[in-house]
Design an enzyme around this catalytic site. Sequence first.
Site, PDB file in Angstrom:
ATOM      1  N   LYS A 124       2.384   2.406  -5.192  1.00 45.23           N
ATOM      2  CA  LYS A 124       3.157   2.006  -6.382  1.00 45.23           C
ATOM      3  C   LYS A 124       2.440   2.366  -7.680  1.00 45.23           C
ATOM      4  O   LYS A 124       3.074   2.774  -8.652  1.00 45.23           O
ATOM      5  CB  LYS A 124       3.419   0.494  -6.333  1.00 45.23           C
ATOM      6  CG  LYS A 124       4.344   0.077  -5.194  1.00 45.23           C
ATOM      7  CD  LYS A 124       4.506  -1.422  -5.105  1.00 45.23           C
ATOM      8  CE  LYS A 124       3.294  -2.132  -4.564  1.00 45.23           C
ATOM      9  NZ  LYS A 124       2.969  -1.836  -3.164  1.00 45.23           N
TER      10      LYS A 124
ATOM     11  N   GLY B 130      -3.919  -3.710  -4.995  1.00 45.86           N
ATOM     12  CA  GLY B 130      -4.871  -2.652  -5.310  1.00 45.86           C
ATOM     13  C   GLY B 130      -4.098  -1.390  -5.591  1.00 45.86           C
ATOM     14  O   GLY B 130      -3.801  -0.625  -4.691  1.00 45.86           O
ATOM     15  N   HIS B 131      -3.708  -1.200  -6.849  1.00 44.28           N
ATOM     16  CA  HIS B 131      -2.891  -0.043  -7.211  1.00 44.28           C
ATOM     17  C   HIS B 131      -3.811   1.085  -7.675  1.00 44.28           C
ATOM     18  O   HIS B 131      -4.452   0.994  -8.716  1.00 44.28           O
ATOM     19  CB  HIS B 131      -1.872  -0.431  -8.288  1.00 44.28           C
ATOM     20  CG  HIS B 131      -0.838  -1.398  -7.783  1.00 44.28           C
ATOM     21  ND1 HIS B 131       0.170  -1.904  -8.565  1.00 44.28           N
ATOM     22  CD2 HIS B 131      -0.651  -1.946  -6.559  1.00 44.28           C
ATOM     23  CE1 HIS B 131       0.926  -2.718  -7.843  1.00 44.28           C
ATOM     24  NE2 HIS B 131       0.425  -2.764  -6.625  1.00 44.28           N
TER      25      HIS B 131
ATOM     26  N   GLN C 292       2.286  -5.718  -3.515  1.00 44.06           N
ATOM     27  CA  GLN C 292       2.515  -5.841  -2.070  1.00 44.06           C
ATOM     28  C   GLN C 292       3.801  -5.072  -1.692  1.00 44.06           C
ATOM     29  O   GLN C 292       4.105  -4.067  -2.303  1.00 44.06           O
ATOM     30  CB  GLN C 292       2.555  -7.304  -1.612  1.00 44.06           C
ATOM     31  CG  GLN C 292       1.212  -8.013  -1.693  1.00 44.06           C
ATOM     32  CD  GLN C 292       0.921  -8.572  -3.066  1.00 44.06           C
ATOM     33  OE1 GLN C 292       1.759  -9.195  -3.696  1.00 44.06           O
ATOM     34  NE2 GLN C 292      -0.278  -8.372  -3.560  1.00 44.06           N
TER      35      GLN C 292
ATOM     36  N   ASP D 209       0.819  -1.229   0.000  1.00 36.19           N
ATOM     37  CA  ASP D 209       0.000   0.000   0.000  1.00 36.19           C
ATOM     38  C   ASP D 209       0.847   1.271   0.000  1.00 36.19           C
ATOM     39  O   ASP D 209       0.414   2.311   0.494  1.00 36.19           O
ATOM     40  CB  ASP D 209      -0.961   0.035   1.212  1.00 36.19           C
ATOM     41  CG  ASP D 209      -1.741  -1.243   1.367  1.00 36.19           C
ATOM     42  OD1 ASP D 209      -2.367  -1.653   0.386  1.00 36.19           O
ATOM     43  OD2 ASP D 209      -1.721  -1.841   2.460  1.00 36.19           O
TER      44      ASP D 209
END
Length: 424
Positions: free
Chosen positions: A19, A43-44, A225, A16
């Site tokens: 990225k 979840g980008h 991650q 988180d």
Amino acid sequence: MKTGKVDVLLGLQWGDEGKGKVVDVLTPRYDVVARFQGGPNAGHTLEFEGQKYVLRSIPSGIFQGGKVNIIGNGVVLAPDLFMDEAKDLEKSGHPLKERLYISKKAHLIMPTHRLLDAANEAAKGKNKVGTTGKGIGPTYTDKVSRNGLRVGDIFENFEEKYAAHKARHEQMLKALNYVDYDITEVEKKWMEGIGYLRQFHIIDSEHVINKTLKEGKSILCEGAQGTMLDVDFGSYPFVTSSNTICAGACIGLGIGPNKIGEVYGIMKAYCTRVGAGPFPTELFDATGDRIRDLGHEYGAVTGRERRCGWIDLVALRYSIMINGVTQLIMMKSDVLDGFDTIKACVAYKQNGKETRDFPYDIEHGIEPVYKELPGWKTDMTKFTDESQFPKEFNDYIKFLEAELETPIKIISIGPDREQTIVRK
């Protein structure tokens, strides 16, 4: 002969870190963006032109026209979730089928993998890892035990292969006494996702990537991650099921280590973690709640509250070392804009001894040693150049660079693509 270069961008904390936004900002410098590990637990989040997008499996370079995006062999892919994600992007006007390529060697997450994920977590009782329940761990387990189903399998005798894998999983679920389920609807959509997947460029990605390099082109590898969730070097067993570190890019894409150039390490100006597991600098007070609220620290995919704390330089030094980080990118600096005092953990106390090295066990008896720095008390969200930074913020940057022995080259001061300052 001059060959192209491969740069790697990865998170240095517990995921988180931001990225997606940085990949989007850096993509104009590269010909190809490639994801090398992880699955739809990523979840980008990207924000630009008043729109917000959350990418799970698709590389974050997809929004920059004309760039090739590759889902590498180290990724695990859920066809149904991939279909939803891709169709949403196509609706918003991004022509995916022209830009996105998928490795034949990427493993498929089956509906029964999700059931195994839930069954394994339930069997752990109080010792839950806190997985996202998307079947990622069981898929990597099948991969390592040589029982996996891969993207390249979808073109020949697929139904037969699928049925054999499903039967094996059903036996495992029975052994775990996990029998009360119905995946009829999920399976139907999953098979629809397989049909959708067949419409994409399915490639021998390792050949494509290395030919791209021979042509003198450049590749940005995008990790999912964070380093502290790496299956080997993270806070085991509270980790993900893949290698999130720089070496994982070589394995997850088929690139020789001598091809790696810059290694961008992304960190927040503070620290967060989702799910179970040790977190030495976690704050259980109003300050932690304030950081969560100001930073909107909720999972992009799961919506789960993120645990928040001060920046941990012991863990960051460790991450920088094992990744060979050449430059740092600091995200969410603006979240700390209003604080009178900022703290940074410079060492741990364990069994009465102080250490600056990251220990084998951070779950028991760890006490963070903090250094306090004055806050900058300035709204930086509209700044456009580093010359506008207040003295206290510049002092914070200098302090971090000295502690981490690595330059901070990019600073994010807000969620939008434009709120990014590249330092000279």
